[in-house]
Design a protein around this motif. Structure first.
Motif, short mmCIF file in Angstrom:
data_model
loop_
_atom_site.label_atom_id
_atom_site.label_comp_id
_atom_site.label_asym_id
_atom_site.label_seq_id
_atom_site.Cartn_x
_atom_site.Cartn_y
_atom_site.Cartn_z
N ALA A 131 0.83 -1.21 0.00
CA ALA A 131 0.00 0.00 0.00
C ALA A 131 0.86 1.26 0.00
N LEU A 132 1.96 1.23 0.73
CA LEU A 132 2.86 2.39 0.75
C LEU A 132 3.49 2.62 -0.62
N ALA A 133 3.86 1.54 -1.30
CA ALA A 133 4.42 1.69 -2.65
C ALA A 133 3.40 2.35 -3.58
N GLY A 134 2.15 1.91 -3.51
CA GLY A 134 1.12 2.54 -4.32
C GLY A 134 0.89 4.00 -3.96
N SER A 135 0.90 4.30 -2.68
CA SER A 135 0.68 5.69 -2.27
C SER A 135 1.83 6.59 -2.71
N LEU A 136 3.06 6.07 -2.75
CA LEU A 136 4.19 6.88 -3.21
C LEU A 136 4.04 7.27 -4.67
N VAL A 137 3.46 6.39 -5.48
CA VAL A 137 3.20 6.74 -6.88
C VAL A 137 2.30 7.96 -6.94
N HIS A 138 1.18 7.91 -6.23
CA HIS A 138 0.20 8.99 -6.29
C HIS A 138 0.76 10.29 -5.68
N LEU A 139 1.40 10.18 -4.54
CA LEU A 139 1.86 11.38 -3.84
C LEU A 139 3.02 12.05 -4.57
N SER A 140 3.97 11.28 -5.09
CA SER A 140 5.07 11.90 -5.82
C SER A 140 4.57 12.58 -7.09
N ALA A 141 3.55 12.00 -7.73
CA ALA A 141 2.97 12.63 -8.92
C ALA A 141 2.24 13.91 -8.55
N GLN A 142 1.50 13.90 -7.44
CA GLN A 142 0.80 15.11 -6.99
C GLN A 142 1.80 16.23 -6.70
N GLN A 143 2.93 15.87 -6.11
CA GLN A 143 3.95 16.87 -5.83
C GLN A 143 4.42 17.54 -7.11
N LYS A 144 4.69 16.76 -8.15
CA LYS A 144 5.17 17.31 -9.41
C LYS A 144 4.10 18.14 -10.11
N LEU A 145 2.88 17.65 -10.10
CA LEU A 145 1.79 18.36 -10.76
C LEU A 145 1.51 19.70 -10.08
N CYS A 146 1.42 19.70 -8.76
CA CYS A 146 1.16 20.95 -8.04
C CYS A 146 2.31 21.94 -8.24
N GLY A 147 3.54 21.46 -8.15
CA GLY A 147 4.68 22.35 -8.32
C GLY A 147 4.71 22.98 -9.69
N ALA A 148 4.44 22.20 -10.75
CA ALA A 148 4.46 22.74 -12.10
C ALA A 148 3.36 23.77 -12.31
N CYS A 149 2.15 23.47 -11.85
CA CYS A 149 1.04 24.41 -12.02
C CYS A 149 1.26 25.69 -11.22
N LEU A 150 1.78 25.56 -10.01
CA LEU A 150 2.06 26.76 -9.22
C LEU A 150 3.07 27.66 -9.91
N ARG A 151 4.11 27.05 -10.51
CA ARG A 151 5.10 27.87 -11.24
C ARG A 151 4.45 28.55 -12.44
N GLY A 152 3.63 27.81 -13.16
CA GLY A 152 2.97 28.41 -14.30
C GLY A 152 2.12 29.61 -13.92
N PHE A 153 1.48 29.54 -12.77
CA PHE A 153 0.66 30.65 -12.29
C PHE A 153 1.48 31.77 -11.65
N GLY A 154 2.77 31.58 -11.53
CA GLY A 154 3.63 32.62 -10.96
C GLY A 154 3.91 32.49 -9.49
N HIS A 155 3.43 31.42 -8.84
CA HIS A 155 3.67 31.21 -7.41
C HIS A 155 5.00 30.46 -7.24
N THR A 156 6.10 31.09 -7.66
CA THR A 156 7.38 30.39 -7.71
C THR A 156 7.92 30.06 -6.32
N ARG A 157 7.64 30.89 -5.35
CA ARG A 157 8.17 30.62 -4.00
C ARG A 157 7.49 29.41 -3.37
N LEU A 158 6.17 29.35 -3.48
CA LEU A 158 5.47 28.19 -2.93
C LEU A 158 5.87 26.93 -3.69
#
Length: 451
Positions: A131-158
């Protein structure tokens, strides 16, 4: 609520963003080292290799499960004007489809495969590990997706706190503290405890990122079905997905080969050295992240001279940081390994030196991969990455069989040189832009360019 005049946060210059990134990445590097140090002492040579294999493999699956929507979102959001509301809504709908359909399926499949590979035993420890292996897939992807979208919107510090090559300052620091807590308070949890700490470090900052993104995207309507949105993502972003997965595989396949061919203990030594050597990549990754939106905008304005000046200046600045990080790894490898991972890993010194020298080539050749992907040449970047995977798999396999872990490290370093040289050549061929270091950097250009 979305501002009426623009979808982006108030802009700052690249020099302002770079200064923030310098501080946040310093914290991220300490967190990165903290995770290695605590995991090395918690797991030892017997299990550190397994820990690193799970973390990197789930990262690859999460990267592939995003179907490229994170990098496409960063590029397109950075290029959009204040009136491109329909395009922004389309990007949001695509990200929603990936979150609802692809990532849960990838996470479930990973959990099942992990459980089967571990012997398919119906015990709570084995089920929890899967279960932890599966959760790492989802959580690591969420981290990348949120970070990329925040940068695109100009929230570079967050974005710098949430996501980055080293994990993002907040994420990396949380993971280090949590793995350390497991080592101190519950060492018997072993591999399961270490993976749970990493997963929790990804999870805790995500609500903050979601809250900011909801203010940007929350009032936009979903105009099509999820399946149709997903088909649109695949048509638009598959090259990004292939390129990103190839890059991740290039960074990890030698570790996986080491575990498969040479055993768990050898992979622990190789993995410890590789994680330390990859510190050399962080300055380029950090500054590359800062300039990605600017590269996309300069490409849209058809300004190759300014683009080349910006990329070569950033490359030169990154090289300084990479050399400073590489020096102790090359000059004092035994001491660094003992200090960070513990005395049981000091025999990996030769591996550390070889891998570090290979990664320095990235700092010299520059931001060619980012330049290609941000200028709609991600297909060329993907071809280079997967060609590198094939080359690396072949030469590393032969070298591991013939000369063991040191031969594997030498083959990996040589393959790294070839991949970076090919990426540099592709940027020059497609764009006429050079990305390598320059003797005449223009730091003032960073102050005059919006982040």
């Amino acid at each position: 609520m979305v501002a009426q005049h623009s979808h982006r946060a108030p802009s700052s210059s690249l020099s302002d963003s770079a200064r923030w990134f310098a501080g946040s990445y310093a914290v991220a590097i300490l967190g990165y080292l903290g995770v290695i140090a605590a995991a090395g002492r918690l797991l030892g040579p017997a299990d550190l290799g397994a820990f690193l294999v799970v973390v990197t493999a789930t990262g690859l699956v999460g990267q592939a499960g995003l179907v490229g929507v994170h990098r496409s979102g960063l590029r397109e959001v950075a290029r959009l004007g204040p009136d491109d509301r329909d395009e922004l809504a389309r990007l949001r709908d695509g990200a929603t489809a990936v979150n609802v359909i692809v990532l849960p399926a990838a996470s479930l499949l990973t959990a099942v495969v992990c459980w089967l590979l571990r012997g398919a035993r119906a015990t709570w420890p084995e089920l929890l590990l899967a279960a932890l292996a599966g959760s790492l897939v989802h959580l690591s992807a969420q981290q990348k997706l949120c970070g990329a979208c925040l940068r695109g919107f100009g929230h570079t510090r967050l974005a710098a706190l949430i996501e980055g090559r080293s994990g993002g300052a907040l994420v990396a620091a949380l993971q280090a503290v949590l793995v350390l807590a497991v080592w101190v308070a519950a060492p018997g949890w072993g591999l399961t405890g270490a993976l749970a700490a990493v997963a929790l470090g990804y999870l805790l900052p995500l609500p903050l990122a979601y809250a900011v993104l909801r203010r940007r995207w929350g009032r936009m309507r979903v105009s099509r079905t999820l399946v149709a949105d997903l088909r649109g993502v695949v048509r638009r972003d598959w090259r990004f997905a292939v390129s990103q997965a190839g890059g991740f595989a290039n960074a990890s396949i030698d570790l996986w080969l080491c575990a498969a061919l040479l055993g768990v203990t050898a992979s622990s030594h190789f993995g410890a050295a590789q994680r330390l050597a990859q510190l050399v990549l962080l300055p380029s990754a950090a500054l590359g992240t800062v300039v990605s939106p600017a590269v996309a905008r300069l490409s849209a304005r058809h300004d190759p001279q300014r683009l080349e000046s910006l990329v070569r200046t950033v490359t030169t600045l990154a090289l300084v940081g990479s050399v400073l990080l590489a020096l102790p790894l090359v000059v004092l490898p035994h001491q660094v390994l003992r200090l960070v991972t513990g005395p049981g890993f000091a025999t990996a010194a030769a591996v550390l030196v070889l891998l570090t020298l290979g990664y320095v080539a990235n700092a010299v050749s520059g931001l060619s991969g980012i330049t290609l992907s941000m200028t709609h040449h991600e297909g060329s970047a993907a071809a280079v990455q997967w060609g590198g995977v094939v080359l690396r798999a072949a030469v590393c396999t032969v070298s591991a069989w013939a000369w063991g872990v040191v031969g594997l490290a030498a083959a990996s370093a040589a393959s790294t040189l070839v991949v970076y040289a090919a990426m540099w050549a592709q940027a020059r061929r497609h764009l006429g832009v050079l990305t390598h270091v320059t003797l005449r950097p223009r730091p003032g250009l960073l102050a005059r360019t919006a982040a």
